[in-house]
Design an enzyme around this catalytic site. Structure first.
Site, short mmCIF file in Angstrom:
data_model
loop_
_atom_site.label_atom_id
_atom_site.label_comp_id
_atom_site.label_asym_id
_atom_site.label_seq_id
_atom_site.Cartn_x
_atom_site.Cartn_y
_atom_site.Cartn_z
N LYS A 160 -20.50 -26.06 -24.42
CA LYS A 160 -20.82 -25.44 -23.13
C LYS A 160 -19.74 -24.42 -22.80
O LYS A 160 -18.55 -24.74 -22.79
CB LYS A 160 -20.79 -26.55 -22.08
CG LYS A 160 -21.95 -26.56 -21.14
CD LYS A 160 -21.88 -27.84 -20.33
CE LYS A 160 -22.72 -27.76 -19.13
NZ LYS A 160 -22.45 -28.90 -18.24
C1 E4P Z 1 -24.68 -29.66 -15.85
O1 E4P Z 1 -24.76 -29.01 -16.86
C2 E4P Z 1 -23.83 -29.23 -14.72
O2 E4P Z 1 -22.50 -29.19 -15.09
C3 E4P Z 1 -24.04 -30.12 -13.53
O3 E4P Z 1 -25.44 -30.32 -13.36
C4 E4P Z 1 -23.41 -29.60 -12.26
O4 E4P Z 1 -23.83 -30.39 -11.18
P1 E4P Z 1 -23.09 -30.36 -9.75
O5 E4P Z 1 -23.35 -29.05 -9.12
O6 E4P Z 1 -23.74 -31.49 -9.01
O7 E4P Z 1 -21.64 -30.59 -10.02
#
Ligand code: E4P
Length: 223
Positions: A84
């Protein structure tokens, strides 16, 4: 639509796997920190043993060269690791390099349709628009998903759209109606998807009716 679990918690992943709808897992540094983990390699390995589908592990480096190096180390943990990278200029350059090496990249922290276009052009395998965080600042996060799905369809990009930062079943419903490829969902929201008060009420009534009928039968047999 595929369901990824948005967590670094092993129990949640195990529980989700028992229902048969664990298509992958996404993590991020905040989710790792919530589990008290500062070195993610071991936890990513554990998660990859539980999930056959893609497991996203986020790089912490911020310049292209260091991102590529960290990403390659993460990708060596298991064949289903997806690295990522943030949607920054260095992140896009690293995405291009890694895509050329055959490393799958999930470009994260995407908040605009044009950012998603750049991610696809750089060769991202996945793009993660954060819908909940846009809602939090008074915008409609799902409008972004709708735009990304249209753009990718217009130009036949193969980049898959992961709806991220999901806060409620409504996000999942709208993602399914739009035709997004994947939702990455917190465990709590998965539980909410299954729950309906009329299901609970109906089940309680069925069980009560059955017990009453059995009691009546027992009563008439005794006389
Ligand atoms: C997933 O890839 C993201 O990092 C995650 O859904 C972020 O979620 P949040 O906005 O609740 O932290």
């Amino acid at each position: 639509m595929k369901f990824f679990l948005d967590t670094a918690n092993i129990d949640e992943i195990k529980r989700c796997a028992t229902f048969g709808f664990l298509d992958g897992v996404t993590t991020n540094p905040s989710l790792m920190a919530r589990e008290g983990i500062s070195d993610q390699a071991e936890r990513i390995k554990e998660i990859c043993e539980l999930s056959e589908g893609p497991v996203s592990a986020e790089v912490l480096a911020t310049d292209t060269e260091a991102m590529v190096e960290e990403a390659r180390t993460l990708a060596e943990i298991a064949p289903n690791v997806v690295v990522k990278l943030p949607l920054t200029m260095p992140g896009l350059a690293a995405t291009r390099e890694l895509a050329e090496m055959g490393v799958a990249v999930n470009v994260t922290l995407v908040f605009s349709p044009l950012q998603s276009l750049l991610a696809a052009k750089a060769g991202a395998a996945f793009v993660s628009p954060f819908v909940g965080r846009l809602d939090d600042i008074g915008q409609d996060g799902m409008d972004l998903v709708e735009n990304i799905v249209s753009i990718y369809s217009n130009y036949a990009f193969e980049t898959e759209v992961i709806v991220a930062s999901i806060r409620s079943p409504q996000h999942v419903l709208r993602a399914a109606l739009i035709g997004a490829d994947i939702c990455t969902i917190p465990f709590k929201v998965i539980e909410q998807l299954a729950s309906h008060p009329l299901t609970d009420k109906g089940l309680a009534a069925f069980l009560a009716d059955h017990q009453n009928a059995a009691a009546r039968k027992g009563h008439s047999a005794a006389h």
